[in-house]
Design an enzyme around this catalytic site. Sequence first.
Site, mmCIF file in Angstrom:
data_model
loop_
_atom_site.group_PDB
_atom_site.id
_atom_site.type_symbol
_atom_site.label_atom_id
_atom_site.label_comp_id
_atom_site.label_asym_id
_atom_site.label_seq_id
_atom_site.Cartn_x
_atom_site.Cartn_y
_atom_site.Cartn_z
ATOM 1 N N VAL A 1 -11.280 16.278 30.789
ATOM 2 C CA VAL A 1 -12.239 16.221 29.667
ATOM 3 C C VAL A 1 -12.177 17.533 28.886
ATOM 4 O O VAL A 1 -12.074 17.543 27.645
ATOM 5 C CB VAL A 1 -13.683 15.963 30.169
ATOM 6 C CG1 VAL A 1 -14.678 16.051 29.023
ATOM 7 C CG2 VAL A 1 -13.768 14.614 30.866
ATOM 8 N N PRO B 1 -11.659 28.367 37.410
ATOM 9 C CA PRO B 1 -10.787 28.912 38.473
ATOM 10 C C PRO B 1 -9.430 28.216 38.509
ATOM 11 O O PRO B 1 -8.411 28.842 38.745
ATOM 12 C CB PRO B 1 -11.578 28.643 39.762
ATOM 13 C CG PRO B 1 -12.983 28.411 39.329
ATOM 14 C CD PRO B 1 -12.919 27.847 37.941
ATOM 15 N N PRO C 1 7.200 -11.389 -1.954
ATOM 16 C CA PRO C 1 7.471 -12.456 -2.920
ATOM 17 C C PRO C 1 6.248 -12.980 -3.652
ATOM 18 O O PRO C 1 6.379 -13.790 -4.563
ATOM 19 C CB PRO C 1 8.078 -13.551 -2.054
ATOM 20 C CG PRO C 1 7.490 -13.325 -0.705
ATOM 21 C CD PRO C 1 7.318 -11.851 -0.569
ATOM 22 N N ASP D 1 4.623 -5.444 -11.813
ATOM 23 C CA ASP D 1 5.614 -6.455 -12.195
ATOM 24 C C ASP D 1 4.946 -7.803 -12.385
ATOM 25 O O ASP D 1 3.815 -8.013 -11.950
ATOM 26 C CB ASP D 1 6.637 -6.619 -11.054
ATOM 27 C CG ASP D 1 7.845 -5.728 -11.251
ATOM 28 O OD1 ASP D 1 7.930 -5.061 -12.287
ATOM 29 O OD2 ASP D 1 8.695 -5.722 -10.336
ATOM 30 N N LYS E 1 8.935 -8.327 -16.357
ATOM 31 C CA LYS E 1 10.098 -8.829 -17.093
ATOM 32 C C LYS E 1 10.383 -10.249 -16.650
ATOM 33 O O LYS E 1 10.053 -10.628 -15.523
ATOM 34 C CB LYS E 1 11.353 -8.026 -16.731
ATOM 35 C CG LYS E 1 11.249 -6.553 -16.918
ATOM 36 C CD LYS E 1 12.480 -5.899 -16.306
ATOM 37 C CE LYS E 1 12.349 -4.398 -16.266
ATOM 38 N NZ LYS E 1 13.326 -3.763 -15.408
ATOM 39 N N GLY F 1 7.914 -6.716 -7.219
ATOM 40 C CA GLY F 1 8.114 -7.929 -6.446
ATOM 41 C C GLY F 1 9.212 -7.702 -5.419
ATOM 42 O O GLY F 1 10.157 -6.952 -5.661
ATOM 43 N N GLY F 2 9.091 -8.323 -4.257
ATOM 44 C CA GLY F 2 10.144 -8.237 -3.242
ATOM 45 C C GLY F 2 10.323 -6.841 -2.716
ATOM 46 O O GLY F 2 9.349 -6.143 -2.410
ATOM 47 N N ASP F 3 11.579 -6.413 -2.647
ATOM 48 C CA ASP F 3 11.902 -5.065 -2.180
ATOM 49 C C ASP F 3 12.389 -4.243 -3.370
ATOM 50 O O ASP F 3 13.175 -4.740 -4.185
ATOM 51 C CB ASP F 3 13.015 -5.150 -1.118
ATOM 52 C CG ASP F 3 13.374 -3.780 -0.590
ATOM 53 O OD1 ASP F 3 12.839 -3.407 0.472
ATOM 54 O OD2 ASP F 3 14.155 -3.055 -1.242
ATOM 55 N N THR G 1 11.939 -8.918 0.821
ATOM 56 C CA THR G 1 12.680 -9.386 -0.356
ATOM 57 C C THR G 1 12.598 -10.905 -0.503
ATOM 58 O O THR G 1 12.630 -11.641 0.488
ATOM 59 C CB THR G 1 14.158 -8.936 -0.295
ATOM 60 O OG1 THR G 1 14.823 -9.478 -1.438
ATOM 61 C CG2 THR G 1 14.880 -9.410 0.952
ATOM 62 N N MET H 1 17.684 -14.677 -9.865
ATOM 63 C CA MET H 1 17.774 -14.747 -11.335
ATOM 64 C C MET H 1 18.950 -15.634 -11.751
ATOM 65 O O MET H 1 19.607 -15.364 -12.747
ATOM 66 C CB MET H 1 17.948 -13.337 -11.930
ATOM 67 C CG MET H 1 16.773 -12.442 -11.639
ATOM 68 S SD MET H 1 17.037 -10.755 -12.230
ATOM 69 C CE MET H 1 17.970 -10.054 -10.895
ATOM 70 N N GLY I 1 8.370 -19.372 -4.817
ATOM 71 C CA GLY I 1 8.182 -19.324 -3.367
ATOM 72 C C GLY I 1 6.845 -18.706 -2.981
ATOM 73 O O GLY I 1 6.424 -17.706 -3.558
HETATM 74 C C1 SAM Z 1 14.403 -8.868 -10.747
HETATM 75 S S1 SAM Z 1 14.646 -9.841 -9.330
HETATM 76 C C2 SAM Z 1 13.748 -8.896 -8.211
HETATM 77 C C3 SAM Z 1 14.037 -9.199 -6.784
HETATM 78 C C4 SAM Z 1 13.160 -8.417 -5.862
HETATM 79 N N1 SAM Z 1 13.474 -7.006 -5.916
HETATM 80 C C5 SAM Z 1 13.227 -8.911 -4.423
HETATM 81 O O1 SAM Z 1 13.664 -8.165 -3.541
HETATM 82 O O2 SAM Z 1 12.780 -10.024 -4.180
HETATM 83 C C6 SAM Z 1 13.603 -11.213 -9.651
HETATM 84 C C7 SAM Z 1 14.117 -12.466 -9.022
HETATM 85 O O3 SAM Z 1 13.685 -12.552 -7.675
HETATM 86 C C8 SAM Z 1 13.472 -13.888 -7.322
HETATM 87 N N2 SAM Z 1 12.068 -14.086 -6.925
HETATM 88 C C9 SAM Z 1 11.166 -13.132 -6.737
HETATM 89 N N3 SAM Z 1 10.007 -13.656 -6.288
HETATM 90 C C10 SAM Z 1 10.189 -14.980 -6.200
HETATM 91 C C11 SAM Z 1 9.380 -16.066 -5.797
HETATM 92 N N4 SAM Z 1 8.130 -15.876 -5.377
HETATM 93 N N5 SAM Z 1 9.910 -17.297 -5.822
HETATM 94 C C12 SAM Z 1 11.168 -17.490 -6.224
HETATM 95 N N6 SAM Z 1 11.976 -16.495 -6.608
HETATM 96 C C13 SAM Z 1 11.513 -15.256 -6.590
HETATM 97 C C14 SAM Z 1 13.844 -14.715 -8.529
HETATM 98 O O4 SAM Z 1 15.209 -15.031 -8.436
HETATM 99 C C15 SAM Z 1 13.592 -13.739 -9.631
HETATM 100 O O5 SAM Z 1 14.264 -14.097 -10.815
#
Ligand code: SAM
Length: 428
Positions: free
Chosen positions: A26, A46, A178, A201, A223, A254-256, A284, A330, A359
């Site tokens: 303690v 001690p 996603p 984004d 975008k 979005g994603g990674d 991603t 894309m 998705g």
């Molecule tokens: C500019 S990229 C970016 C990807 C992102 N850095 C990733 O790791 O998911 C954008 C593309 O990711 C895909 N995407 C991202 N989120 C999505 C989702 N929820 N459903 C379907 N496609 C998705 C599509 O192909 C979209 O046009």
Amino acid sequence: MAIQDIYPTALRLLGRPVLVVGAGPVAARRTKGLLDAGARVTVVAPVACPALTELADAGLLNWEPRPYRPADVDGVWFVQTATGDAAVDARVSADAEAQRIWCVNASDHEASAAWTPAVAVVDDVKIAVNAGGDPRRAMALRDAVATALATGDLPLRRHRLSGTGATPGSVALVGGGPGDTGLITVRGRRLLGQADVVVADRLGPRELLAELAPDVRVVEVGKTPGHHPVPQSEINRILVEEALQGHRVVRLKGGDPYVLGRGGEEAEFCRQHGVEVEVVSGVTSAISVPAAAGIPVTHRGLAKGFSVVTGHEELAEVPARADHTVILLMGVGQLRDSAASLARAGLPLQTPVGIVENGYLPNQRVTIGTLGTIADQAEAAGVANPAVIVIGDVVRVSPFAPSHFKTADYSTTSPNAPRTTKTRVLTP
Ligand SMILES: C[S@@+](CC[C@H](N)C(=O)[O-])C[C@H]1O[C@@H](n2cnc3c(N)ncnc32)[C@H](O)[C@@H]1O
């Protein structure tokens, strides 16, 4: 003692002499806390447990290997007694009391002049919990609060700049996953909770934006393929400019950030302009969106690897085999050309293809066909971005695949049920 009778405060012990009487586990734990606060600790006992002798051997405290003497409390700011002997602890407490020195008596909670709370540190926040003399209850509460802070469920955001000057700003490129709010990392969520400015984004966990405090500024820079209302150079400029004004900026992506997301450029631009930048990986869409339709990007017996590309130009570089999964991001606009490229490269026209639009979102839709049919199907159905296109035998594993796609070759386990019940499916 009633909980109302204690007065919570924080002692600044940096460089001040304090006394610990006793040297068991303690005492060792309390000593560690005192050393962490920068106190100059003298331990009187001690014999000492290994944890304390190690600290003494390392020169971090002064250990007097002898019994306690009343003069030990002279000149110290704070006393902790934890000898395991209630009579000795009572004597130390009384000597401290006589000199108006605050003393924690580990063997008599009721009589103790001061209590030690359960403590945790998250970022630059220290949580201290006293729970009516029940240490386990205090620890459970401390852990719950610390976890909620660490995960961003509690507001960790600064409202007052500490120190004399403004804190430097920073940028965190946070991969939001996603779109499902449950698919951002704990680290990303926490940084979002600390942000002054969020540069967002169009894709990603956008519902989290509604949870931000009203004074957090959200800058929309989303975008769509071929349409960039805020050019990348402008996004880079916003990140740097906001950080240089001392703001904590989260670039919520979005994603990674590093998968077809231009995160590398953003990080480089920040660093070139002297802005501290942290990159928080995300889930991603290339892997997770197929998973939302029950498609694993690799699967024993069906595919050992995968490639992620954006369109037909890069397809010449990827193996044209049904056991190598090709994932297109894309890719909707160029789908017909991409399918033709893969067919020219030798991929059979019967190769399964799955398209997953939106998705994890309520309007998720899955279209399944073959390399030979998918472009016509997509056109007829009005398939649009955001979508992930998966080409290869792994598409057979999807619970949305038509029964004639399923072969005896694959899967010893059942595929996961689709995550969203609202998914619409189009098959040939
Ligand atoms: C500019 S990229 C970016 C990807 C992102 N850095 C990733 O790791 O998911 C954008 C593309 O990711 C895909 N995407 C991202 N989120 C999505 C989702 N929820 N459903 C379907 N496609 C998705 C599509 O192909 C979209 O046009």
